[in-house]
Design an enzyme around this catalytic site. Structure first.
Site, mmCIF file in Angstrom:
data_model
loop_
_atom_site.group_PDB
_atom_site.id
_atom_site.type_symbol
_atom_site.label_atom_id
_atom_site.label_comp_id
_atom_site.label_asym_id
_atom_site.label_seq_id
_atom_site.Cartn_x
_atom_site.Cartn_y
_atom_site.Cartn_z
ATOM 1 N N CYS A 31 0.826 -1.214 0.000
ATOM 2 C CA CYS A 31 0.000 0.000 0.000
ATOM 3 C C CYS A 31 0.860 1.264 0.000
ATOM 4 O O CYS A 31 1.583 1.525 0.962
ATOM 5 C CB CYS A 31 -0.911 -0.057 1.231
ATOM 6 S SG CYS A 31 -1.733 1.480 1.654
ATOM 7 N N CYS A 34 0.150 3.765 2.803
ATOM 8 C CA CYS A 34 0.629 3.179 4.070
ATOM 9 C C CYS A 34 2.117 3.460 4.231
ATOM 10 O O CYS A 34 2.586 3.762 5.340
ATOM 11 C CB CYS A 34 0.389 1.668 4.099
ATOM 12 S SG CYS A 34 -1.345 1.187 3.972
#
Length: 109
Positions: A31, A34
């Protein structure tokens, strides 16, 4: 204190029985947003070690925890205090916004 890897095995000990508020970072290795949050989360874990516990939950490895917290999008930050959810945020946010989230734990007695 370093960021703690939160798993189903240590969840109760790290999160539910914590004496301090806990910042949980739900993330995945693939991600992008993230990865943007990771340095902020690390920084907070070091700068505020006396006030907060910081844990990371890999949603790919710990699907049961992600399911319990209804994680639909990542990154998702959850602030826990005394076993209760004090605040949640979805998406990449600034350090100031994370600190504001953590302050919401003060509302739980």
């Amino acid at each position: 204190m370093a960021v703690i890897k939160v798993t189903a095995d240590n969840f109760d000990e790290v999160v539910m029985k914590a004496e301090k508020p806990v910042l949980l970072d739900f993330y995945a290795d693939w991600c992008g947003p993230c990865k943007m949050m990771a340095p902020i989360v690390e920084e907070i874990s070091e700068e505020y070690a006396d006030e907060y516990i910081v844990g990371k939950v890999n949603v790919d490895e710990e699907a049961s925890i992600a399911l319990n917290y209804r994680v639909m999008s990542i990154p998702m930050l959850v602030v826990m205090k005394l076993g209760q959810c004090a605040a949640k945020s979805v998406g990449a946010i600034s350090k100031e916004e994370v600190l504001a989230l953590l302050k919401k734990a003060d509302d739980i007695q």
